[in-house]
Design a protein around this motif. Structure first.
Motif, PDB file in Angstrom:
ATOM      1  N   THR A 113       0.845  -1.181   0.000  1.00  0.00           N
ATOM      2  CA  THR A 113       0.000   0.000   0.000  1.00  0.00           C
ATOM      3  C   THR A 113       0.888   1.240   0.000  1.00  0.00           C
ATOM      4  OG1 THR A 113      -0.138   0.356   2.402  1.00  0.00           O
ATOM      5  CG2 THR A 113      -1.666  -1.269   1.435  1.00  0.00           C
ATOM      6  N   LEU A 114       0.287   2.388  -0.234  1.00  0.00           N
ATOM      7  CA  LEU A 114       1.043   3.637  -0.272  1.00  0.00           C
ATOM      8  C   LEU A 114       1.687   3.959   1.068  1.00  0.00           C
ATOM      9  CD1 LEU A 114       1.895   6.040  -1.987  1.00  0.00           C
ATOM     10  CD2 LEU A 114      -0.272   7.163  -1.402  1.00  0.00           C
ATOM     11  N   ASP A 115       1.206   3.341   2.150  1.00  0.00           N
ATOM     12  CA  ASP A 115       1.808   3.576   3.465  1.00  0.00           C
ATOM     13  C   ASP A 115       3.152   2.866   3.620  1.00  0.00           C
ATOM     14  OD1 ASP A 115      -0.022   5.332   4.621  1.00  0.00           O
ATOM     15  OD2 ASP A 115      -1.395   3.700   5.134  1.00  0.00           O
ATOM     16  N   ASP A 116       3.535   2.059   2.627  1.00  0.00           N
ATOM     17  CA  ASP A 116       4.838   1.395   2.630  1.00  0.00           C
ATOM     18  C   ASP A 116       5.632   1.812   1.392  1.00  0.00           C
ATOM     19  OD1 ASP A 116       4.669  -0.104   5.022  1.00  0.00           O
ATOM     20  OD2 ASP A 116       3.329  -1.524   4.028  1.00  0.00           O
ATOM     21  N   PRO A 117       6.003   3.099   1.267  1.00  0.00           N
ATOM     22  CA  PRO A 117       6.761   3.545   0.086  1.00  0.00           C
ATOM     23  C   PRO A 117       8.183   2.994   0.124  1.00  0.00           C
ATOM     24  CG  PRO A 117       6.627   5.313   1.693  1.00  0.00           C
ATOM     25  CD  PRO A 117       5.783   4.193   2.234  1.00  0.00           C
ATOM     26  N   ILE A 118       8.715   2.692  -1.050  1.00  0.00           N
ATOM     27  CA  ILE A 118      10.071   2.151  -1.116  1.00  0.00           C
ATOM     28  C   ILE A 118      10.983   2.998  -2.004  1.00  0.00           C
ATOM     29  CG2 ILE A 118       9.380  -0.215  -0.624  1.00  0.00           C
ATOM     30  CD1 ILE A 118       9.455  -0.815  -3.582  1.00  0.00           C
ATOM     31  N   GLY A 119      10.465   4.065  -2.588  1.00  0.00           N
ATOM     32  CA  GLY A 119      11.279   4.933  -3.426  1.00  0.00           C
ATOM     33  C   GLY A 119      10.442   5.577  -4.509  1.00  0.00           C
ATOM     34  N   LEU A 120      11.112   6.110  -5.518  1.00  0.00           N
ATOM     35  CA  LEU A 120      10.416   6.697  -6.658  1.00  0.00           C
ATOM     36  C   LEU A 120      11.053   6.200  -7.943  1.00  0.00           C
ATOM     37  CD1 LEU A 120      12.019   9.268  -8.267  1.00  0.00           C
ATOM     38  CD2 LEU A 120      11.727  10.306  -6.020  1.00  0.00           C
ATOM     39  N   VAL A 121      10.269   6.179  -9.002  1.00  0.00           N
ATOM     40  CA  VAL A 121      10.769   5.781 -10.314  1.00  0.00           C
ATOM     41  C   VAL A 121      10.738   6.991 -11.234  1.00  0.00           C
ATOM     42  CG1 VAL A 121       8.479   4.988 -11.041  1.00  0.00           C
ATOM     43  CG2 VAL A 121      10.510   4.175 -12.242  1.00  0.00           C
ATOM     44  N   HIS A 122      11.826   7.197 -11.982  1.00  0.00           N
ATOM     45  CA  HIS A 122      11.948   8.334 -12.885  1.00  0.00           C
ATOM     46  C   HIS A 122      11.772   7.843 -14.316  1.00  0.00           C
ATOM     47  CE1 HIS A 122      13.337  11.954 -14.820  1.00  0.00           C
ATOM     48  NE2 HIS A 122      13.608  12.534 -13.659  1.00  0.00           N
ATOM     49  N   LEU A 123      10.971   8.562 -15.079  1.00  0.00           N
ATOM     50  CA  LEU A 123      10.710   8.203 -16.469  1.00  0.00           C
ATOM     51  C   LEU A 123      12.005   8.073 -17.259  1.00  0.00           C
ATOM     52  CD1 LEU A 123       8.753   7.803 -18.865  1.00  0.00           C
ATOM     53  CD2 LEU A 123       8.643  10.294 -19.074  1.00  0.00           C
ATOM     54  N   LYS A 124      12.953   8.955 -17.019  1.00  0.00           N
ATOM     55  CA  LYS A 124      14.217   8.935 -17.766  1.00  0.00           C
ATOM     56  C   LYS A 124      14.970   7.635 -17.529  1.00  0.00           C
ATOM     57  CE  LYS A 124      17.647  11.404 -16.272  1.00  0.00           C
ATOM     58  NZ  LYS A 124      18.517  12.553 -15.919  1.00  0.00           N
ATOM     59  N   ASP A 125      14.984   7.155 -16.279  1.00  0.00           N
ATOM     60  CA  ASP A 125      15.689   5.910 -15.983  1.00  0.00           C
ATOM     61  C   ASP A 125      15.086   4.737 -16.743  1.00  0.00           C
ATOM     62  OD1 ASP A 125      17.253   7.372 -14.236  1.00  0.00           O
ATOM     63  OD2 ASP A 125      16.033   6.870 -12.481  1.00  0.00           O
ATOM     64  N   GLU A 177       2.167  10.947  11.970  1.00  0.00           N
ATOM     65  CA  GLU A 177       2.784  10.489  13.216  1.00  0.00           C
ATOM     66  C   GLU A 177       2.884   8.977  13.320  1.00  0.00           C
ATOM     67  OE1 GLU A 177       0.285  11.143  16.703  1.00  0.00           O
ATOM     68  OE2 GLU A 177      -1.344  11.719  15.347  1.00  0.00           O
ATOM     69  N   TYR A 178       2.109   8.249  12.528  1.00  0.00           N
ATOM     70  CA  TYR A 178       2.146   6.796  12.564  1.00  0.00           C
ATOM     71  C   TYR A 178       3.032   6.211  11.463  1.00  0.00           C
ATOM     72  CZ  TYR A 178      -1.943   7.626  15.477  1.00  0.00           C
ATOM     73  OH  TYR A 178      -2.792   8.069  16.455  1.00  0.00           O
ATOM     74  N   GLY A 179       3.651   7.056  10.668  1.00  0.00           N
ATOM     75  CA  GLY A 179       4.495   6.576   9.588  1.00  0.00           C
ATOM     76  C   GLY A 179       3.767   6.380   8.285  1.00  0.00           C
ATOM     77  N   GLY A 180       2.493   6.733   8.223  1.00  0.00           N
ATOM     78  CA  GLY A 180       1.729   6.599   6.990  1.00  0.00           C
ATOM     79  C   GLY A 180       1.909   7.814   6.096  1.00  0.00           C
ATOM     80  N   VAL A 181       1.707   7.625   4.795  1.00  0.00           N
ATOM     81  CA  VAL A 181       1.857   8.711   3.831  1.00  0.00           C
ATOM     82  C   VAL A 181       0.630   9.611   3.873  1.00  0.00           C
ATOM     83  CG1 VAL A 181       2.059   9.280   1.384  1.00  0.00           C
ATOM     84  CG2 VAL A 181       3.380   7.395   2.334  1.00  0.00           C
ATOM     85  N   ASP A 182       0.881  10.916   4.051  1.00  0.00           N
ATOM     86  CA  ASP A 182      -0.208  11.881   4.176  1.00  0.00           C
ATOM     87  C   ASP A 182      -0.275  12.849   2.993  1.00  0.00           C
ATOM     88  OD1 ASP A 182      -2.374  12.880   5.690  1.00  0.00           O
ATOM     89  OD2 ASP A 182      -1.157  14.549   6.385  1.00  0.00           O
ATOM     90  N   GLY A 183       0.799  12.926   2.194  1.00  0.00           N
ATOM     91  CA  GLY A 183       0.800  13.851   1.070  1.00  0.00           C
ATOM     92  C   GLY A 183       2.103  13.744   0.294  1.00  0.00           C
ATOM     93  N   LEU A 184       2.221  14.565  -0.724  1.00  0.00           N
ATOM     94  CA  LEU A 184       3.414  14.570  -1.592  1.00  0.00           C
ATOM     95  C   LEU A 184       3.660  15.982  -2.081  1.00  0.00           C
ATOM     96  CD1 LEU A 184       4.325  12.128  -4.442  1.00  0.00           C
ATOM     97  CD2 LEU A 184       4.043  14.552  -4.969  1.00  0.00           C
ATOM     98  N   LEU A 185       4.915  16.343  -2.274  1.00  0.00           N
ATOM     99  CA  LEU A 185       5.239  17.619  -2.897  1.00  0.00           C
ATOM    100  C   LEU A 185       6.567  17.507  -3.617  1.00  0.00           C
ATOM    101  CD1 LEU A 185       6.230  20.197  -0.128  1.00  0.00           C
ATOM    102  CD2 LEU A 185       6.204  17.755   0.187  1.00  0.00           C
ATOM    103  N   THR A 186       6.761  18.390  -4.590  1.00  0.00           N
ATOM    104  CA  THR A 186       7.972  18.406  -5.396  1.00  0.00           C
ATOM    105  C   THR A 186       8.710  19.720  -5.182  1.00  0.00           C
ATOM    106  OG1 THR A 186       6.912  19.412  -7.329  1.00  0.00           O
ATOM    107  CG2 THR A 186       6.804  16.998  -7.134  1.00  0.00           C
ATOM    108  N   ILE A 187       9.934  19.768  -5.675  1.00  0.00           N
ATOM    109  CA  ILE A 187      10.722  20.991  -5.535  1.00  0.00           C
ATOM    110  C   ILE A 187      10.072  22.133  -6.302  1.00  0.00           C
ATOM    111  CG2 ILE A 187      12.271  20.615  -7.502  1.00  0.00           C
ATOM    112  CD1 ILE A 187      14.571  21.542  -5.615  1.00  0.00           C
ATOM    113  N   GLU A 188       9.355  21.825  -7.379  1.00  0.00           N
ATOM    114  CA  GLU A 188       8.654  22.869  -8.130  1.00  0.00           C
ATOM    115  C   GLU A 188       7.554  23.500  -7.287  1.00  0.00           C
ATOM    116  OE1 GLU A 188       5.671  23.162 -11.975  1.00  0.00           O
ATOM    117  OE2 GLU A 188       7.406  21.832 -12.114  1.00  0.00           O
ATOM    118  N   ASP A 189       6.849  22.670  -6.498  1.00  0.00           N
ATOM    119  CA  ASP A 189       5.801  23.204  -5.618  1.00  0.00           C
ATOM    120  C   ASP A 189       6.379  24.229  -4.643  1.00  0.00           C
ATOM    121  OD1 ASP A 189       3.851  21.512  -6.747  1.00  0.00           O
ATOM    122  OD2 ASP A 189       4.407  19.884  -5.388  1.00  0.00           O
TER     123      ASP A 189
END
Length: 298
Positions: A113-125, A177-189
């Motif tokens: 689930t999204l509460d267990d993130p393991i990284g990000l994938v980049h289109l270029k890679d 506070e429980y380690g779950g994913v609550d949102g996302l943001l990028t450097i552009e934001d």
């Protein structure tokens, strides 16, 4: 899986980041970007030291350097419900389709689930390693992952911006506070909070509020004048009373839903016209795809 992720997980530990994680001897982002450090006495309208800032009650803020100190991660982040992500077992064709549909170049990857993130994938890679038609090498998504930052919602965005610069990463996940994913943001934001909206090659030119696509649908800016668009499609979208309340396509969609809809949401109109939200953030709608009923399209 428990609804409360293990607080000892990497995501939860990332939520314990604080201002001390930024080395004091390293030149800050402001010094490198603007050529000077912002002082406490700058004319940006900073409140006296110790004054608590509540950006939710103040409403949307104008772009400015002071936002880096006054705004928190939770003020800028995209809500969990609007995050586009992929599972770790996603195959190459499905991954490429998600990139195409979303128009994004970076996607969070989770295990289970999204509460267990393991990284990000980049289109270029993916493109450089496998191409878009696949190759003889077995595709394993976990082998193409990049690290992602985990940050608490209370972190000042200036601290996060400096950390992103130091770690050379463009995406962060907001962890509760429980380690779950609550949102996302990028450097552009974050940068947009300083210099304002950043338009790229995928955005419609300012002088062109809408364009007609090959299938007859319209790709339009949310600020496109409503009366002019009605004339273009030959369909009345508001009555006389509503004309005084809204004057843009985005305002009409907000009127229909009573809220800011999420990216990808389709909002029907009583006339048969459908509005698909192509781009939006938690505060406003940016772009729409407008599909007409068959008789109007003809």
């Amino acid at each position: 899986m428990s609804s409360n992720p293990d607080p000892s997980s990497p995501a939860a530990r990332g939520a314990l980041l604080d201002d001390e994680d930024t080395p004091a001897q390293r030149p800050g982002f402001l010094a490198r970007f603007f050529g000077t450090e912002a002082s406490a006495s700058d004319p940006e309208g900073d409140p006296p030291p110790g004054t608590e800032i509540n950006t939710h009650t103040l409403g949307p803020r104008l772009p400015g350097i002071s936002n880096l100190r006054q705004m928190r991660v939770e003020d800028v982040a995209i809500p969990r419900a609007e995050i586009t992500s992929v599972a770790s077992d996603t195959d190459l064709p499905d991954l490429v389709q998600v990139f195409r549909d979303s128009g994004l170049t970076r996607l969070p990857v989770y295990d289970g689930t999204l509460d267990d993130p393991i990284g990000l994938v980049h289109l270029k890679d993916i493109a450089l390693r496998h191409g878009f038609n696949g190759d003889d090498e077995p595709f394993i998504l976990s082998e193409s992952l990049r690290p992602v930052l985990y940050v608490p919602p209370s972190m000042p965005i200036g601290v996060l911006l400096t950390k992103m610069q130091a770690d050379r990463t463009h995406m962060a996940l907001v962890i509760d506070e429980y380690g779950g994913v609550d949102g996302l943001l990028t450097i552009e934001d974050l940068i947009e909070q300083v210099i304002g909206e950043i338009e790229d090659e995928h955005d419609i030119e300012e002088a062109q509020p809408w364009i007609r696509e090959e299938d007859g649908a319209f790709l339009a800016l949310a600020r496109a004048p409503l009366d002019e668009f009605e004339s273009e499609i030959g369909v009345d979208l508001v009555d006389e009373e509503e004309e005084e309340e809204v004057d843009s396509l985005g305002g009409l969609v907000f009127l229909l839903t009573g809220r800011v809809p999420a990216r990808g949401e389709v909002v029907p109109h009583p006339s048969g016209v459908e509005f698909e939200v192509i781009d939006a953030d938690p505060r406003r709608i940016k772009r729409l795809r407008v599909r007409l009923p068959a008789e109007a399209a003809e």
